[in-house]
Motif scaffolding. Structure first.
Motif, PDB file in Angstrom:
ATOM      1  N   UNK A   1       0.835  -1.210   0.000  1.00 19.40           N
ATOM      2  CA  UNK A   1       0.000   0.000   0.000  1.00 19.40           C
ATOM      3  C   UNK A   1       0.868   1.259   0.000  1.00 19.40           C
ATOM      4  N   UNK A   2       1.948   1.240   0.744  1.00 16.68           N
ATOM      5  CA  UNK A   2       2.855   2.391   0.781  1.00 16.68           C
ATOM      6  C   UNK A   2       3.465   2.689  -0.573  1.00 16.68           C
ATOM      7  N   UNK A   3       3.860   1.644  -1.278  1.00 19.88           N
ATOM      8  CA  UNK A   3       4.414   1.800  -2.625  1.00 19.88           C
ATOM      9  C   UNK A   3       3.354   2.410  -3.534  1.00 19.88           C
ATOM     10  N   UNK A   4       2.128   1.901  -3.442  1.00 26.57           N
ATOM     11  CA  UNK A   4       1.054   2.377  -4.317  1.00 26.57           C
ATOM     12  C   UNK A   4       0.763   3.853  -4.095  1.00 26.57           C
ATOM     13  N   UNK A   5       0.773   4.287  -2.857  1.00 25.01           N
ATOM     14  CA  UNK A   5       0.520   5.704  -2.553  1.00 25.01           C
ATOM     15  C   UNK A   5       1.598   6.570  -3.197  1.00 25.01           C
ATOM     16  N   UNK A   6       2.863   6.188  -3.004  1.00 25.75           N
ATOM     17  CA  UNK A   6       3.965   6.975  -3.573  1.00 25.75           C
ATOM     18  C   UNK A   6       3.930   6.915  -5.093  1.00 25.75           C
ATOM     19  N   UNK A   7       3.676   5.742  -5.648  1.00 28.48           N
ATOM     20  CA  UNK A   7       3.621   5.590  -7.106  1.00 28.48           C
ATOM     21  C   UNK A   7       2.514   6.449  -7.709  1.00 28.48           C
ATOM     22  N   UNK A   8       1.340   6.462  -7.070  1.00 32.25           N
ATOM     23  CA  UNK A   8       0.230   7.297  -7.566  1.00 32.25           C
ATOM     24  C   UNK A   8       0.630   8.765  -7.597  1.00 32.25           C
TER      25      UNK A   8
END
Length: 185
Positions: free
Chosen positions: A168-175
């Motif tokens: 989830x942390x990766x997804x937030x930063x990637x978005x």
């Protein structure tokens, strides 16, 4: 302070903020210690290298220009790192350097330094690194990609490819990065 004196000091520190800050202040008060700290950081098979990397991160957070005279050694050795506990702080330092570079005139980074940072950050993005290292790497790549036209499209491709399988942390930063890049790629 000589390497033989610094090494045992670093081998005894903990991950506590107070310990890391104590040794960072020691280095900031005597920048002649910095090359010795870098020597320990790049003893890549030694657990003390991780502790040295933690201290170097704090040094660069307080004074990101301190690393500038040592960029040749710093950037040339990034590819040697393999311990997660060293890679995360080094990725953060790469972000600090990219951030200062994007805000500084005249430019303090040579093209070869930028290229080596970009290479290391892409390696960390596609490797089995933990989220924190990948997050700092993607931020550094975003900033350095403003100068290198091929970086942003490659970053977008990696972010989209890895998106579903990451935390989830990766997804937030990637978005956040993808939103910034939406109009540039």
């Amino acid at each position: 302070m000589i390497l033989a004196a610094l090494y045992p000091e670093l081998s005894s520190i903990t991950a506590s903020r107070a310990d890391r800050l104590k040794y960072a202040n020691l280095v900031l008060n005597d920048l002649t210690i910095l090359p010795k700290l870098l020597d320990i950081v790049f003893m890549v098979n030694d657990k003390t290298s991780c502790r040295a990397a933690w201290v170097l991160e704090f040094v660069c957070e307080k004074n990101s220009y301190a690393i500038i005279p040592y960029l040749d050694d710093f950037t040339a050795n990034l590819k040697k790192l393999h311990l997660d506990s060293s890679i995360r702080p080094m990725a953060k330092i790469c972000f600090f350097i990219a951030q200062k570079h994007s805000n500084s005139k005249p430019d303090t980074l040579k093209s070869k330094h930028k290229e080596l940072i970009i290479e290391a950050c892409f390696d960390w993005m596609i490797g089995n690194q933990k989220i924190a290292a990948k997050a700092y790497a993607m931020d550094a790549l975003y900033l350095l990609g403003k100068e290198f036209s091929w970086v942003h499209p490659q970053l977008v491709e990696i972010l989209k490819q890895d998106f579903q399988s990451q935390s989830a942390g990766y997804k937030v930063r990637a978005k956040r990065i993808l939103k910034k890049l939406k109009n540039t790629c």
